[in-house]
Motif scaffolding. Structure first.
Motif: not given
Lengths: 120, 120, 120, 120
Positions: C33, C88, C90, C93-94, C97, D42-43, D55-56, D59, D65-66, D69-70, D72-74
């Motif tokens: 990250a 994940i 992607l 997830e995308l 979203k 934000e991630l 952190i593990d 996940f 986790r969701s 993942s969201e 990351l999609a952003d």
């Protein structure tokens, strides 16, 4: 020098520097916030993939230490410039925030904890 | 208050707050740099997709102005904490940087210019 | 090539590259990250203080265009690596979203608007 | 779905979504780069002050986790949108970058190493 220099004096140095260069036209809040983020990120990049031990060694190395301190100054420059341009009293804002933090993080609950106040 | 409060005093307030909570163990340079970046990014997010006119209106609105000032205080908090933890004199560093900036951005070449010194 | 290469294939290229170098030990979620943020910030730095017209010119200039595209690839690299390491999907997830975004930003209310869904 | 969806298809979904809302006027490179940085941040904020073990656990927790993942999609959304708007073929760029990375990080020197290529 931190013991005798006020935030106001630092803002003044920066105001003068930028106004002499006629940079008010470029220094709006969005650009200055971009400045803060990008300089902060340069600082963070020094620590990427580094262990705590390696980072401690970096701070013991004069050249590296000086580079990291300069990055920190770069971030501070943009913060002070934004505060000066938009008439924000950083001291007042910081004290207000610390007051809020004391409520959010009461000693008895957060001593030794890495939790965010929203997590407890 | 910016005219009479020194950087040293602000660092002291933060040092006391964090040490009382026994947070030195979490506040290493990498985590504090993450703190600076993430808080700076929250400030920037206020301005995302906003025009200069809209941003000026935000600063004229007391509630919005107060929110943005608080974000700025959040960034400053982590900068001061990092400086305090790693014994960095921010005043000295900022003055050194401004000295360098004066060399990099001579008035006659950069007045009214938005170029980076590396671009000219 | 974007028309025929799947996300899965790109993840595979990166997985192989990193595993050959035995980098799993360094590539945890926090570090990746940090990677995403710092590379994204390098991209943003290209646009600092630049006008829209100047940015368009940068994209018309082959050398600058290539530099900016490379920064974008650097961000994508860390996203794909994080997705690969933490399993994940992607695409899923995308799509989830975008489904959410369609609810949040109904056409009749947000056509031509720069507002965030929380602002209307 | 990552195994069968191409980057091109994902770009198309996003292009359609944004064009229907008439957002090209707001989606210039600077704003989209701000989008990438702020969402990436934000991630990162999820991981602030968290240990690797914590952190593990995040996940392993479906809700957390969701959320991650969201985030990351952003980030991916803004990358794909920038690539689509400025006609950048991400696959080509990523492959070019991986080629460069292979030269910069030869196996025999960088296996097991957390060094940057500029440090060796």
């Amino acid at each position: 020098m931190d013991h005798k220099t006020s935030i106001k004096e630092l803002k003044e140095i920066i105001r003068k520097f930028c106004e002499e260069r006629d940079w008010d036209q470029y220094h709006n809040a969005k650009e200055l916030a971009i400045g803060i983020v990008t300089e902060a990120s340069e600082l963070l990049e020094h620590f990427r993939f580094k262990s705590e031990k390696e980072i401690d060694e970096m701070f013991s190395n004069d050249k590296k230490r000086s580079e990291m301190s300069e990055e920190l100054a770069d971030v501070l420059y943009f913060i002070l410039r934004l505060a000066q341009r938009y008439d924000i009293d950083l001291t007042t804002e910081l004290k207000k925030k610390m007051y809020k933090n004391k409520k959010r993080y009461p000693l008895e609950k957060f001593r030794g904890s890495n939790k965010k106040y929203t997590e407890l």
